[in-house]
Design an enzyme around this catalytic site. Structure first.
Site, PDB file in Angstrom:
ATOM      1  N   SER A 186       0.823  -1.193   0.000  1.00  0.00           N
ATOM      2  CA  SER A 186       0.000   0.000   0.000  1.00  0.00           C
ATOM      3  C   SER A 186       0.872   1.264   0.000  1.00  0.00           C
ATOM      4  O   SER A 186       1.686   1.442  -0.896  1.00  0.00           O
ATOM      5  CB  SER A 186      -0.967  -0.052   1.192  1.00  0.00           C
ATOM      6  OG  SER A 186      -1.980   0.903   1.065  1.00  0.00           O
ATOM      7  N   HIS A 230      -2.670  -1.385  -4.199  1.00  0.00           N
ATOM      8  CA  HIS A 230      -4.123  -1.532  -4.286  1.00  0.00           C
ATOM      9  C   HIS A 230      -4.755  -0.163  -4.091  1.00  0.00           C
ATOM     10  O   HIS A 230      -4.071   0.809  -3.792  1.00  0.00           O
ATOM     11  CB  HIS A 230      -4.647  -2.532  -3.242  1.00  0.00           C
ATOM     12  CG  HIS A 230      -4.423  -2.099  -1.824  1.00  0.00           C
ATOM     13  ND1 HIS A 230      -4.975  -2.741  -0.760  1.00  0.00           N
ATOM     14  CD2 HIS A 230      -3.691  -1.084  -1.280  1.00  0.00           C
ATOM     15  CE1 HIS A 230      -4.611  -2.163   0.374  1.00  0.00           C
ATOM     16  NE2 HIS A 230      -3.832  -1.160   0.078  1.00  0.00           N
TER      17      HIS A 230
END
Length: 146
Positions: free
Chosen positions: A46, A71
């Site tokens: 992330s 993501h």
């Protein structure tokens, strides 16, 4: 860091954490006059993947066994909010997603649409895959390569 020429080594092993805390580090990296070399040991997921990619081009390393994941940023709204607050949170989530996507696209030199597609779901990468995607530059075989 005082001289502005000595590189700073940022070693990353993180699940990413809080988005805006990560952008505080990202902005600091961009504001420093010293180059920031990044090295992922373990994982960079992330926001941590953004920090890995934000390192000095040519000096973004990922260990052979490391995993990198990008993501869409996660966003939650608890059940105690008013309807008007939910719409405000939805706008903020969209703004954050665009900023996150643009940061990755810029660091990886990839079209934004391509990054958006890659981030639709959790996109895990082995070390060499992260290099191929543009999040890192090299999988070092020894410390001498850093």
């Amino acid at each position: 860091v005082e001289s502005g020429t000595e590189p700073v080594m940022l070693i990353i092993n993180s699940d990413g954490g809080q988005l805006y805390g990560g952008f505080a580090i990202y902005d600091t990296m961009r504001l420093l006059s010293a180059p920031v070399h990044t090295f992922c040991l373990g994982r960079a997921e992330s926001m941590a993947a953004v920090l890995l990619a934000a390192g000095e081009p040519g000096h973004r390393y990922v260990a052979p066994s490391a995993r990198v994941m990008i993501h869409q940023p996660s966003w939650t709204v608890d059940g105690k909010r008013k309807a008007a607050d939910v719409s405000v949170e939805a706008v903020e989530a969209t703004v954050a997603r665009v900023r996150f996507t643009e940061a990755i696209a810029g660091c990886c030199r990839r079209p934004r649409k391509q990054v958006e597609c890659a981030m639709e779901h959790d996109h895990y990468m082995a070390a060499q895959e992260a290099v191929d995607f543009g999040l890192a530059d090299k999988v070092p075989a020894s410390v001498a390569e850093l």
